[in-house]
Design an enzyme around this catalytic site. Sequence first.
Site, short mmCIF file in Angstrom:
data_model
loop_
_atom_site.label_atom_id
_atom_site.label_comp_id
_atom_site.label_asym_id
_atom_site.label_seq_id
_atom_site.Cartn_x
_atom_site.Cartn_y
_atom_site.Cartn_z
N ARG A 55 66.29 76.73 92.81
CA ARG A 55 67.19 77.43 93.72
C ARG A 55 68.34 78.08 92.98
O ARG A 55 69.18 78.74 93.60
CB ARG A 55 67.74 76.43 94.74
CG ARG A 55 67.06 76.49 96.10
CD ARG A 55 67.69 75.42 96.96
NE ARG A 55 67.61 75.67 98.37
CZ ARG A 55 66.72 75.11 99.18
NH1 ARG A 55 65.80 74.32 98.70
NH2 ARG A 55 66.75 75.35 100.48
N ARG A 57 74.22 78.07 104.37
CA ARG A 57 72.98 78.04 103.57
C ARG A 57 72.48 79.44 103.26
O ARG A 57 71.97 79.71 102.16
CB ARG A 57 71.90 77.25 104.32
CG ARG A 57 72.15 75.74 104.26
CD ARG A 57 71.44 74.99 105.37
NE ARG A 57 70.01 75.05 105.30
CZ ARG A 57 69.21 74.80 106.33
NH1 ARG A 57 69.72 74.48 107.51
NH2 ARG A 57 67.91 74.85 106.17
N ARG A 114 63.98 75.58 114.88
CA ARG A 114 62.95 74.80 114.17
C ARG A 114 62.93 73.35 114.63
O ARG A 114 63.96 72.72 114.83
CB ARG A 114 63.24 74.84 112.67
CG ARG A 114 62.41 73.83 111.87
CD ARG A 114 62.38 74.12 110.39
NE ARG A 114 63.69 74.18 109.77
CZ ARG A 114 63.90 74.66 108.54
NH1 ARG A 114 62.91 75.12 107.82
NH2 ARG A 114 65.12 74.68 108.05
N LYS A 164 58.62 79.02 104.08
CA LYS A 164 58.08 78.36 102.86
C LYS A 164 57.30 77.09 103.22
O LYS A 164 56.18 76.90 102.79
CB LYS A 164 59.21 78.01 101.87
CG LYS A 164 60.01 79.21 101.40
CD LYS A 164 61.06 78.82 100.38
CE LYS A 164 62.15 77.90 100.95
NZ LYS A 164 62.94 78.49 102.03
N ARG A 210 66.34 68.95 112.41
CA ARG A 210 67.08 68.55 111.21
C ARG A 210 68.58 68.69 111.45
O ARG A 210 69.04 69.63 112.07
CB ARG A 210 66.67 69.45 110.04
CG ARG A 210 65.40 69.00 109.37
CD ARG A 210 64.87 70.02 108.39
NE ARG A 210 65.87 70.60 107.50
CZ ARG A 210 65.59 71.48 106.54
NH1 ARG A 210 64.35 71.87 106.35
NH2 ARG A 210 66.52 71.96 105.76
P1 ADP Z 1 61.52 77.27 105.27
O1 ADP Z 1 60.68 76.13 104.74
O2 ADP Z 1 61.38 78.52 104.44
O3 ADP Z 1 62.96 76.90 105.50
P2 ADP Z 1 59.89 76.93 107.69
O4 ADP Z 1 58.49 77.08 107.17
O5 ADP Z 1 60.34 75.56 108.05
O6 ADP Z 1 60.94 77.67 106.69
O7 ADP Z 1 60.01 77.89 108.96
C1 ADP Z 1 61.26 78.00 109.66
C2 ADP Z 1 60.99 78.24 111.15
O8 ADP Z 1 60.35 79.48 111.35
C3 ADP Z 1 60.10 77.17 111.79
O9 ADP Z 1 60.55 76.97 113.11
C4 ADP Z 1 58.71 77.83 111.77
O10 ADP Z 1 57.89 77.35 112.83
C5 ADP Z 1 59.06 79.30 111.95
N1 ADP Z 1 58.16 80.22 111.25
C6 ADP Z 1 57.59 80.05 110.02
N2 ADP Z 1 56.83 81.12 109.70
C7 ADP Z 1 56.93 82.00 110.75
C8 ADP Z 1 56.38 83.30 111.03
N3 ADP Z 1 55.58 83.91 110.15
N4 ADP Z 1 56.71 83.88 112.19
C9 ADP Z 1 57.53 83.26 113.08
N5 ADP Z 1 58.07 82.04 112.89
C10 ADP Z 1 57.78 81.41 111.74
P1 AMP Z 2 65.26 72.71 102.44
O1 AMP Z 2 64.50 71.57 103.04
O2 AMP Z 2 64.50 73.39 101.33
O3 AMP Z 2 65.75 73.68 103.48
O4 AMP Z 2 66.54 72.06 101.74
C1 AMP Z 2 67.53 71.40 102.50
C2 AMP Z 2 68.79 71.21 101.66
O5 AMP Z 2 68.50 70.34 100.53
C3 AMP Z 2 69.38 72.47 101.03
O6 AMP Z 2 70.23 73.17 101.93
C4 AMP Z 2 70.13 71.91 99.83
O7 AMP Z 2 71.37 71.34 100.21
C5 AMP Z 2 69.24 70.75 99.38
N1 AMP Z 2 68.28 71.20 98.35
C6 AMP Z 2 66.93 71.32 98.47
N2 AMP Z 2 66.38 71.76 97.32
C7 AMP Z 2 67.40 71.92 96.44
C8 AMP Z 2 67.49 72.36 95.10
N3 AMP Z 2 66.39 72.76 94.41
N4 AMP Z 2 68.72 72.40 94.52
C9 AMP Z 2 69.81 72.02 95.18
N5 AMP Z 2 69.81 71.61 96.45
C10 AMP Z 2 68.62 71.56 97.09
#
Ligand code: ADP
Ligand code: AMP
Length: 206
Positions: free
Chosen positions: A88, A164, A122, A13, A153
């Site tokens: 969410r 999660r 990541r 995302k 993170r």
């Molecule tokens: P989200 O925001 O949904 O939690 P991220 O965009 O941060 O996910 O992506 C999670 C991990 O996967 C990161 O390390 C990113 O570089 C990697 N990633 C994202 N999209 C792809 C893809 N299409 N193929 C392989 N790795 C990806």
């Molecule tokens: P994310 O950066 O989207 O992976 O979110 C990290 C963490 O923040 C999640 O695991 C939740 O604990 C909290 N969080 C983010 N967005 C929300 C939401 N819309 N509602 C509740 N918790 C959230």
Amino acid sequence: MNLILLGAPGAGKGTQAVRLAQKYSIPHISTGSIFRSKIKSQTPIGIVAKSYIDKGQLVPDEVAIQIVEERLEKEDCKNGFLLDGFPRTVRQAEALDEFSHVDAVVNIAVPLNKLLKRITGRRTCSKCGESYHIDYLNGKTTCAKCGADLIQREDDNEQTVTSRLDVYQKQTAPLIDYYTKKGVIINIDGDGDIEKVFSSICEKLG
Ligand code: ADP
Ligand code: AMP
């Protein structure tokens, strides 16, 4: 255009949001990033949020809803926005319907068995939030876009991620049905090259 990005943790995302926000000139609003910045500055909301985030649980609905409602009132959201990580829960989606409207929900699907590796590998830019993966960094420790340090993170550890992913299945996945019934869902296969996923989203958004 008012857009939502839906998908499990690690689905991509944030990666796609950066590109989409630039293409459509709309602000990228990540509730996770908002919480992390409040944790960093130790605000009362940050302190509450940390206790949930550290356990891999969701921050209470009312807290997340209030933050997004206030954010969407800002001037830069007048021509649209891109929500990443909100809603969410069904309760959050219902609240969003009360104070705004949604044009499209991009649901990025990635097989569960690939998500753990994506998240634990990541690395995130401490300044602009761009996501990287250790498999492609070749040992680099700074952001290719802005030069700031990359960090892992705190909640990207195996134990928290398991929780999660479980929370996603139970509380967030029902939103696929919620938005399908409203006729706004766009389903995307997220198990491919980053640029290919981006093209397929743009193609379907038109
Ligand atoms: P989200 O925001 O949904 O939690 P991220 O965009 O941060 O996910 O992506 C999670 C991990 O996967 C990161 O390390 C990113 O570089 C990697 N990633 C994202 N999209 C792809 C893809 N299409 N193929 C392989 N790795 C990806
Ligand atoms: P994310 O950066 O989207 O992976 O979110 C990290 C963490 O923040 C999640 O695991 C939740 O604990 C909290 N969080 C983010 N967005 C929300 C939401 N819309 N509602 C509740 N918790 C959230």
